[in-house]
Design a protein around this motif. Sequence first.
Motif, PDB file in Angstrom:
ATOM      1  N   UNK A 181       0.995  -1.070  -0.219  1.00  0.00           N
ATOM      2  CA  UNK A 181      -0.081   0.081  -0.006  1.00  0.00           C
ATOM      3  C   UNK A 181       0.784   1.264  -0.052  1.00  0.00           C
ATOM      4  N   UNK A 182       0.581   2.203  -0.633  1.00  0.00           N
ATOM      5  CA  UNK A 182       1.018   3.655  -0.572  1.00  0.00           C
ATOM      6  C   UNK A 182       0.076   4.439  -0.312  1.00  0.00           C
ATOM      7  N   UNK A 183       0.048   5.347   0.556  1.00  0.00           N
ATOM      8  CA  UNK A 183      -0.936   6.286   1.275  1.00  0.00           C
ATOM      9  C   UNK A 183      -0.445   7.607   0.911  1.00  0.00           C
ATOM     10  N   UNK A 184      -1.037   8.292  -0.010  1.00  0.00           N
ATOM     11  CA  UNK A 184      -0.410   9.587  -0.409  1.00  0.00           C
ATOM     12  C   UNK A 184      -1.651  10.764   0.070  1.00  0.00           C
ATOM     13  N   UNK A 185      -1.388  11.922   0.507  1.00  0.00           N
ATOM     14  CA  UNK A 185      -2.227  13.069   0.775  1.00  0.00           C
ATOM     15  C   UNK A 185      -2.791  13.309  -0.756  1.00  0.00           C
ATOM     16  N   UNK A 186      -4.397  13.528  -0.627  1.00  0.00           N
ATOM     17  CA  UNK A 186      -4.974  13.681  -1.632  1.00  0.00           C
ATOM     18  C   UNK A 186      -4.470  15.193  -2.235  1.00  0.00           C
ATOM     19  N   UNK A 187      -4.147  16.044  -1.231  1.00  0.00           N
ATOM     20  CA  UNK A 187      -3.582  17.396  -1.973  1.00  0.00           C
ATOM     21  C   UNK A 187      -2.299  17.059  -2.871  1.00  0.00           C
ATOM     22  N   UNK A 188      -1.540  16.417  -2.496  1.00  0.00           N
ATOM     23  CA  UNK A 188      -0.140  15.992  -3.087  1.00  0.00           C
ATOM     24  C   UNK A 188      -0.603  15.232  -4.446  1.00  0.00           C
ATOM     25  N   UNK A 189      -1.526  14.217  -4.271  1.00  0.00           N
ATOM     26  CA  UNK A 189      -1.811  13.407  -5.573  1.00  0.00           C
ATOM     27  C   UNK A 189      -2.385  14.614  -6.715  1.00  0.00           C
ATOM     28  N   UNK A 205      -2.233   7.498 -15.901  1.00  0.00           N
ATOM     29  CA  UNK A 205      -1.281   6.130 -15.845  1.00  0.00           C
ATOM     30  C   UNK A 205      -0.792   5.862 -14.570  1.00  0.00           C
ATOM     31  N   UNK A 206      -0.926   6.858 -13.533  1.00  0.00           N
ATOM     32  CA  UNK A 206       0.016   6.730 -12.392  1.00  0.00           C
ATOM     33  C   UNK A 206      -0.594   5.539 -11.485  1.00  0.00           C
ATOM     34  N   UNK A 207      -2.200   5.590 -11.306  1.00  0.00           N
ATOM     35  CA  UNK A 207      -2.676   4.389 -10.491  1.00  0.00           C
ATOM     36  C   UNK A 207      -2.471   2.838 -11.175  1.00  0.00           C
ATOM     37  N   UNK A 208      -2.783   2.810 -12.379  1.00  0.00           N
ATOM     38  CA  UNK A 208      -2.534   1.514 -12.929  1.00  0.00           C
ATOM     39  C   UNK A 208      -0.940   1.134 -12.854  1.00  0.00           C
ATOM     40  N   UNK A 209      -0.086   2.094 -13.038  1.00  0.00           N
ATOM     41  CA  UNK A 209       1.257   1.644 -12.840  1.00  0.00           C
ATOM     42  C   UNK A 209       1.524   1.263 -11.557  1.00  0.00           C
ATOM     43  N   UNK A 210       1.094   1.566 -10.507  1.00  0.00           N
ATOM     44  CA  UNK A 210       1.206   1.228  -9.189  1.00  0.00           C
ATOM     45  C   UNK A 210       0.463  -0.230  -9.123  1.00  0.00           C
ATOM     46  N   UNK A 211      -0.731  -0.368  -9.373  1.00  0.00           N
ATOM     47  CA  UNK A 211      -1.049  -1.823  -9.449  1.00  0.00           C
ATOM     48  C   UNK A 211      -0.475  -2.730 -10.245  1.00  0.00           C
ATOM     49  N   UNK A 212       0.257  -2.382 -11.340  1.00  0.00           N
ATOM     50  CA  UNK A 212       1.096  -3.413 -12.006  1.00  0.00           C
ATOM     51  C   UNK A 212       2.468  -3.726 -11.285  1.00  0.00           C
ATOM     52  N   UNK A 213       2.752  -2.840 -10.292  1.00  0.00           N
ATOM     53  CA  UNK A 213       3.899  -3.372  -9.312  1.00  0.00           C
ATOM     54  C   UNK A 213       3.210  -4.060  -8.112  1.00  0.00           C
ATOM     55  N   UNK A 214       1.769  -4.316  -8.016  1.00  0.00           N
ATOM     56  CA  UNK A 214       1.326  -4.923  -6.765  1.00  0.00           C
ATOM     57  C   UNK A 214       0.948  -3.976  -5.799  1.00  0.00           C
ATOM     58  N   UNK A 215       0.867  -2.801  -5.875  1.00  0.00           N
ATOM     59  CA  UNK A 215       0.873  -1.815  -4.862  1.00  0.00           C
ATOM     60  C   UNK A 215      -0.633  -1.157  -5.030  1.00  0.00           C
ATOM     61  N   UNK A 216      -1.279  -0.914  -4.035  1.00  0.00           N
ATOM     62  CA  UNK A 216      -2.701  -0.389  -3.847  1.00  0.00           C
ATOM     63  C   UNK A 216      -2.340   1.140  -3.310  1.00  0.00           C
ATOM     64  N   UNK A 217      -2.896   2.056  -4.158  1.00  0.00           N
ATOM     65  CA  UNK A 217      -2.840   3.254  -3.958  1.00  0.00           C
ATOM     66  C   UNK A 217      -3.835   3.941  -3.160  1.00  0.00           C
ATOM     67  N   UNK A 218      -3.802   4.763  -1.965  1.00  0.00           N
ATOM     68  CA  UNK A 218      -4.754   5.082  -1.181  1.00  0.00           C
ATOM     69  C   UNK A 218      -4.577   6.701  -0.835  1.00  0.00           C
ATOM     70  N   UNK A 219      -5.708   7.573  -1.260  1.00  0.00           N
ATOM     71  CA  UNK A 219      -5.757   8.882  -1.078  1.00  0.00           C
ATOM     72  C   UNK A 219      -5.976   9.047   0.421  1.00  0.00           C
TER      73      UNK A 219
END
Length: 165
Positions: A61-69, A92-106
């Motif tokens: 998981x990668x947690x990123x502040x909504x403002x930063x995203x 393409x950013x969120x699909x890129x993270x998923x291709x690496x097995x990472x779930x992006x959380x705002x």
Amino acid sequence: QNRDLKDALIFELGQATFDARGAVEARNMAKLADLGFRFSIDKVQTLDLDFADLQRSDVRFIKVAADLLIEQLLDLDGAAPLPSQPDIRAGDFAPLTRRHGLELIAEKVESEKQVVDILELDIAMGQGHLFGEPRAIKEAVLAETDPPAEFVLSTLKSAEQRVRL
């Protein structure tokens, strides 16, 4: 001894801490991952991450502040959001993270406008005050986690005996 916690516990590290880890820390993370534990990165300062390293390190998981995203993906005036990968566009950013097995959380989602922008970026998970403000844990839940009364009494008696000595 606590392998049964692997599905209920996620170790969270700040981006700076993760980036500064040494060989010992990497080995310990690998041992925990071998036991089934997962990792999350938060306090993200830049989206230009080493996704392969995160994947190798069993970060899920990668947690990123909504403002930063929004700032680094949408408010760019046509610039590439990731200097190390100039072909990647905002969508393409969120699909890129998923291709690496990472779930992006705002995280720190505070307004409905942010939700619209986050959904436009194909990010499916969010947390923040918009979804519900932090609340005190109910007394009944706290009571469930209290140690048994017999244990508390025996501990108090043991402490009293040590004080008398």
